[in-house]
Design a protein around this motif. Structure first.
Motif, PDB file in Angstrom:
ATOM      1  N   MET A   4       0.822  -1.207   0.000  1.00 37.56           N
ATOM      2  CA  MET A   4       0.000   0.000   0.000  1.00 37.56           C
ATOM      3  C   MET A   4       0.858   1.260   0.000  1.00 37.56           C
ATOM      4  O   MET A   4       0.575   2.211  -0.730  1.00 37.56           O
ATOM      5  CB  MET A   4      -0.923   0.010   1.223  1.00 37.56           C
ATOM      6  CG  MET A   4      -2.372  -0.218   0.872  1.00 37.56           C
ATOM      7  SD  MET A   4      -3.341  -0.493   2.326  1.00 37.56           S
ATOM      8  CE  MET A   4      -3.824   1.124   2.748  1.00 37.56           C
ATOM      9  N   SER A   5       1.932   1.270   0.763  1.00 34.19           N
ATOM     10  CA  SER A   5       2.789   2.454   0.810  1.00 34.19           C
ATOM     11  C   SER A   5       3.528   2.626  -0.510  1.00 34.19           C
ATOM     12  O   SER A   5       3.753   3.750  -0.963  1.00 34.19           O
ATOM     13  CB  SER A   5       3.768   2.370   1.978  1.00 34.19           C
ATOM     14  OG  SER A   5       4.680   1.314   1.777  1.00 34.19           O
ATOM     15  N   SER A   6       3.886   1.523  -1.152  1.00 34.18           N
ATOM     16  CA  SER A   6       4.535   1.596  -2.460  1.00 34.18           C
ATOM     17  C   SER A   6       3.570   2.159  -3.499  1.00 34.18           C
ATOM     18  O   SER A   6       3.947   3.002  -4.310  1.00 34.18           O
ATOM     19  CB  SER A   6       5.019   0.208  -2.877  1.00 34.18           C
ATOM     20  OG  SER A   6       5.507   0.239  -4.182  1.00 34.18           O
ATOM     21  N   SER A   7       2.343   1.694  -3.476  1.00 40.45           N
ATOM     22  CA  SER A   7       1.326   2.192  -4.408  1.00 40.45           C
ATOM     23  C   SER A   7       1.045   3.672  -4.158  1.00 40.45           C
ATOM     24  O   SER A   7       0.892   4.450  -5.101  1.00 40.45           O
ATOM     25  CB  SER A   7       0.048   1.375  -4.256  1.00 40.45           C
ATOM     26  OG  SER A   7      -0.963   1.891  -5.082  1.00 40.45           O
ATOM     27  N   LEU A   8       0.989   4.051  -2.890  1.00 38.70           N
ATOM     28  CA  LEU A   8       0.749   5.447  -2.534  1.00 38.70           C
ATOM     29  C   LEU A   8       1.900   6.324  -3.029  1.00 38.70           C
ATOM     30  O   LEU A   8       1.674   7.417  -3.565  1.00 38.70           O
ATOM     31  CB  LEU A   8       0.583   5.587  -1.027  1.00 38.70           C
ATOM     32  CG  LEU A   8       0.272   6.979  -0.494  1.00 38.70           C
ATOM     33  CD1 LEU A   8      -1.049   7.483  -1.048  1.00 38.70           C
ATOM     34  CD2 LEU A   8       0.244   6.961   1.019  1.00 38.70           C
ATOM     35  N   GLN A   9       3.129   5.846  -2.882  1.00 38.32           N
ATOM     36  CA  GLN A   9       4.296   6.588  -3.352  1.00 38.32           C
ATOM     37  C   GLN A   9       4.256   6.754  -4.867  1.00 38.32           C
ATOM     38  O   GLN A   9       4.552   7.827  -5.395  1.00 38.32           O
ATOM     39  CB  GLN A   9       5.590   5.876  -2.925  1.00 38.32           C
ATOM     40  CG  GLN A   9       6.844   6.614  -3.302  1.00 38.32           C
ATOM     41  CD  GLN A   9       6.954   7.975  -2.633  1.00 38.32           C
ATOM     42  OE1 GLN A   9       6.446   8.197  -1.535  1.00 38.32           O
ATOM     43  NE2 GLN A   9       7.609   8.902  -3.298  1.00 38.32           N
ATOM     44  N   GLN A  10       3.868   5.705  -5.583  1.00 36.28           N
ATOM     45  CA  GLN A  10       3.751   5.778  -7.049  1.00 36.28           C
ATOM     46  C   GLN A  10       2.699   6.798  -7.456  1.00 36.28           C
ATOM     47  O   GLN A  10       2.896   7.567  -8.408  1.00 36.28           O
ATOM     48  CB  GLN A  10       3.408   4.414  -7.627  1.00 36.28           C
ATOM     49  CG  GLN A  10       4.549   3.432  -7.603  1.00 36.28           C
ATOM     50  CD  GLN A  10       4.121   2.060  -8.101  1.00 36.28           C
ATOM     51  OE1 GLN A  10       2.933   1.749  -8.206  1.00 36.28           O
ATOM     52  NE2 GLN A  10       5.105   1.213  -8.402  1.00 36.28           N
ATOM     53  N   GLN A  11       1.588   6.829  -6.762  1.00 38.80           N
ATOM     54  CA  GLN A  11       0.529   7.782  -7.071  1.00 38.80           C
ATOM     55  C   GLN A  11       0.986   9.219  -6.817  1.00 38.80           C
ATOM     56  O   GLN A  11       0.643  10.124  -7.565  1.00 38.80           O
ATOM     57  CB  GLN A  11      -0.733   7.470  -6.252  1.00 38.80           C
ATOM     58  CG  GLN A  11      -1.398   6.173  -6.645  1.00 38.80           C
ATOM     59  CD  GLN A  11      -1.816   6.167  -8.098  1.00 38.80           C
ATOM     60  OE1 GLN A  11      -2.360   7.137  -8.602  1.00 38.80           O
ATOM     61  NE2 GLN A  11      -1.544   5.077  -8.783  1.00 38.80           N
ATOM     62  N   ARG A  12       1.786   9.420  -5.779  1.00 39.03           N
ATOM     63  CA  ARG A  12       2.309  10.759  -5.492  1.00 39.03           C
ATOM     64  C   ARG A  12       3.241  11.213  -6.618  1.00 39.03           C
ATOM     65  O   ARG A  12       3.219  12.388  -7.008  1.00 39.03           O
ATOM     66  CB  ARG A  12       3.046  10.776  -4.164  1.00 39.03           C
ATOM     67  CG  ARG A  12       2.117  10.750  -2.985  1.00 39.03           C
ATOM     68  CD  ARG A  12       2.859  10.837  -1.686  1.00 39.03           C
ATOM     69  NE  ARG A  12       1.904  10.873  -0.584  1.00 39.03           N
ATOM     70  CZ  ARG A  12       2.148  10.422   0.624  1.00 39.03           C
ATOM     71  NH1 ARG A  12       3.333   9.915   0.916  1.00 39.03           N
ATOM     72  NH2 ARG A  12       1.234  10.474   1.562  1.00 39.03           N
ATOM     73  N   VAL A  13       4.061  10.292  -7.119  1.00 37.31           N
ATOM     74  CA  VAL A  13       4.959  10.626  -8.222  1.00 37.31           C
ATOM     75  C   VAL A  13       4.148  11.021  -9.452  1.00 37.31           C
ATOM     76  O   VAL A  13       4.459  12.006 -10.135  1.00 37.31           O
ATOM     77  CB  VAL A  13       5.899   9.434  -8.528  1.00 37.31           C
ATOM     78  CG1 VAL A  13       6.647   9.652  -9.830  1.00 37.31           C
ATOM     79  CG2 VAL A  13       6.862   9.201  -7.379  1.00 37.31           C
ATOM     80  N   VAL A  14       3.093  10.274  -9.732  1.00 42.56           N
ATOM     81  CA  VAL A  14       2.233  10.576 -10.883  1.00 42.56           C
ATOM     82  C   VAL A  14       1.577  11.941 -10.716  1.00 42.56           C
ATOM     83  O   VAL A  14       1.546  12.751 -11.653  1.00 42.56           O
ATOM     84  CB  VAL A  14       1.168   9.465 -11.081  1.00 42.56           C
ATOM     85  CG1 VAL A  14       0.127   9.892 -12.088  1.00 42.56           C
ATOM     86  CG2 VAL A  14       1.831   8.161 -11.502  1.00 42.56           C
TER      87      VAL A  14
END
Length: 70
Positions: A4-14
């Protein structure tokens, strides 16, 4: 939890990338075309596809003569 934290980090980058792209100055197509046409007319004397080469020696793309021994 780590996924979940990895997915959240990816979304922040996007989201950050989208914000940077939204802040870019835009030009109308007609304005861009006018600038391109002006650039082309100013530099057409330097364009060898338009004017050609003054001699074959100046042409870097000419066929090289090859020696053949019989």
């Amino acid at each position: 939890m780590d996924v979940m934290s990895s997915s959240l980090q990816q979304q922040r980058v996007v989201v950050d990338q989208l914000r940077r792209e939204a802040a870019i100055d835009r030009q109308t197509v007609s304005e861009s075309c006018a600038k391109m046409m002006k650039y082309i007319t100013e530099h057409e004397q330097e364009d060898y596809l338009w004017t050609g080469f003054t001699s074959q020696k100046v042409n870097p793309f000419r066929e090289k003569s090859s020696c053949t021994a019989l």
